[in-house]
Design an enzyme around this catalytic site. Structure first.
Site, PDB file in Angstrom:
ATOM      1  N   LYS A 225       3.876   6.498   5.275  1.00 52.72           N
ATOM      2  CA  LYS A 225       3.019   4.844   4.726  1.00 52.72           C
ATOM      3  C   LYS A 225       2.877   4.416   5.834  1.00 52.72           C
ATOM      4  O   LYS A 225       2.322   3.234   6.740  1.00 52.72           O
ATOM      5  CB  LYS A 225       3.116   3.987   4.443  1.00 52.72           C
ATOM      6  CG  LYS A 225       4.093   4.159   2.810  1.00 52.72           C
ATOM      7  CD  LYS A 225       4.906   3.107   2.602  1.00 52.72           C
ATOM      8  CE  LYS A 225       5.472   2.883   0.610  1.00 52.72           C
ATOM      9  NZ  LYS A 225       6.667   2.670   0.352  1.00 52.72           N
TER      10      LYS A 225
ATOM     11  N   PRO B 225       1.232  -1.435   0.186  1.00 52.76           N
ATOM     12  CA  PRO B 225       0.087  -0.229   0.204  1.00 52.76           C
ATOM     13  C   PRO B 225       0.957   1.335  -0.198  1.00 52.76           C
ATOM     14  O   PRO B 225       2.255   1.829   0.780  1.00 52.76           O
ATOM     15  CB  PRO B 225      -0.747   0.166   1.552  1.00 52.76           C
ATOM     16  CG  PRO B 225      -0.477  -1.343   1.900  1.00 52.76           C
ATOM     17  CD  PRO B 225       0.512  -2.186   0.801  1.00 52.76           C
ATOM     18  N   GLU B 226       0.785   1.849  -0.872  1.00 56.03           N
ATOM     19  CA  GLU B 226       1.294   3.375  -0.886  1.00 56.03           C
ATOM     20  C   GLU B 226       0.274   4.511   0.216  1.00 56.03           C
ATOM     21  O   GLU B 226      -0.292   3.981   0.628  1.00 56.03           O
ATOM     22  CB  GLU B 226       1.885   3.682  -2.164  1.00 56.03           C
ATOM     23  CG  GLU B 226       2.403   3.261  -3.028  1.00 56.03           C
ATOM     24  CD  GLU B 226       2.982   3.078  -4.394  1.00 56.03           C
ATOM     25  OE1 GLU B 226       2.911   4.511  -4.801  1.00 56.03           O
ATOM     26  OE2 GLU B 226       3.145   2.036  -5.403  1.00 56.03           O
TER      27      GLU B 226
ATOM     28  N   ARG C 277      13.632  -1.671  -7.232  1.00 58.27           N
ATOM     29  CA  ARG C 277      12.800  -2.241  -7.149  1.00 58.27           C
ATOM     30  C   ARG C 277      12.435  -2.213  -8.657  1.00 58.27           C
ATOM     31  O   ARG C 277      13.606  -1.240  -9.574  1.00 58.27           O
ATOM     32  CB  ARG C 277      12.122  -1.289  -6.896  1.00 58.27           C
ATOM     33  CG  ARG C 277      11.799  -1.115  -5.146  1.00 58.27           C
ATOM     34  CD  ARG C 277      10.843  -2.838  -4.991  1.00 58.27           C
ATOM     35  NE  ARG C 277       9.484  -3.129  -4.974  1.00 58.27           N
ATOM     36  CZ  ARG C 277       8.319  -2.108  -4.445  1.00 58.27           C
ATOM     37  NH1 ARG C 277       8.298  -1.250  -3.944  1.00 58.27           N
ATOM     38  NH2 ARG C 277       7.134  -2.134  -5.584  1.00 58.27           N
TER      39      ARG C 277
END
Ligand SMILES: [Zn+2]
Length: 259
Positions: A52, A2-3, A248
């Protein structure tokens, strides 16, 4: 993962249900039992999000700090239909609603001072009105390495994950591999402004949609972004290039985001 938009939306929804209410706090799974017993019956004073990280402020002058990590999620039951599932780390409940937290990477009880100390380690959050725009643009230019890595570094800016970094960099025409120190002041300002705009839109939408769509709610997930996990750029049709940046996979359009 989740961002930041997910966490900000949760803070808003939790407040709408629970602000000013006396909470029944429990840990059906058992890993938060001692803390839950300590604050059971406290009143929810405020919720807050920074990047976050979610903070639930209580009348006991303590804060429940939650980071969802890769798999964490909250489930809402209104009214509560029965006992919580056995894997629920934390249940915040009133007579009319229950919020169940499952599989967070962090769930802990902090003093207000400890919560502030944690936030001081985080970079500015594009979703916070109190974020300093000029300081954020400067932080982006001063970060070491590539801009694609800096955007994922929560100490540089917070709340940005892999989708927002790919889409925001595309929107302003900056390749993720470009060194931060080569960005112009205008580029850094434009990137920060785009993060603010894009992430705020995602809070409203409840999801990340960066393509222009008449009906944002119904567009399929696979078609909702311009370069992230796309084979071809949805702006110009060029083949999307992938590279590993900041550990990433980054996605960019070689035509609109020249290296
Ligand atoms: Zn393109």
């Amino acid at each position: 993962m989740p961002e930041g938009h997910v966490v900000h939306r949760l803070a808003r929804e939790l407040a709408a249900d629970l602000d000013g209410r006396r909470l029944s706090v429990s840990s059906p799974q058992g890993r938060f039992t001692t803390e839950a017993e300590r604050v059971d019956g406290a009143v929810l004073r405020r919720t807050d999000a920074h990047g976050k990280h979610l903070f639930v402020g209580l009348s006991s002058d303590e804060e429940i700090h939650v980071h969802l990590g890769m798999r964490g999620k909250w489930l809402r039951f209104a009214p509560p239909t029965g006992p919580a599932l056995p894997q629920v780390r934390l249940r915040l409940a009133t007579e009319s609603v229950a919020w169940d937290l499952i599989a967070p990477s962090r769930c802990e009880l902090l003093t207000e001072e400890a919560a502030r100390a944690l936030v001081r380690e985080l970079g500015p959050d594009p979703l916070r009105s109190d974020a300093d725009d000029e300081a954020a643009a400067t932080a982006l230019r001063d970060a070491p390495g590539a801009i694609g890595a800096a955007l994922l570094d929560q100490s540089v800016v917070s709340g940005v994950g892999n989708v927002f970094r790919s889409e925001a960099l595309h929107a302003v025409g900056i390749a993720p591999t470009r060194p931060c120190r080569e960005l112009t002041t205008d580029e850094a300002r434009a990137l920060w402004a785009e993060l603010r705009r894009m992430m705020a839109q995602a809070v409203e939408d409840g999801r990340i949609v960066t393509v222009d769509a008449a009906d944002r709610a119904s567009i399929p997930e696979a078609e909702a972004r311009k370069v992230y996990k796309q084979e071809h750029c949805r702006d110009c049709g060029s083949a999307v290039v992938t590279s590993t940046v900041g550990g990433r996979t980054a996605y960019h359009c070689p035509r609109e985001q020249p290296g």
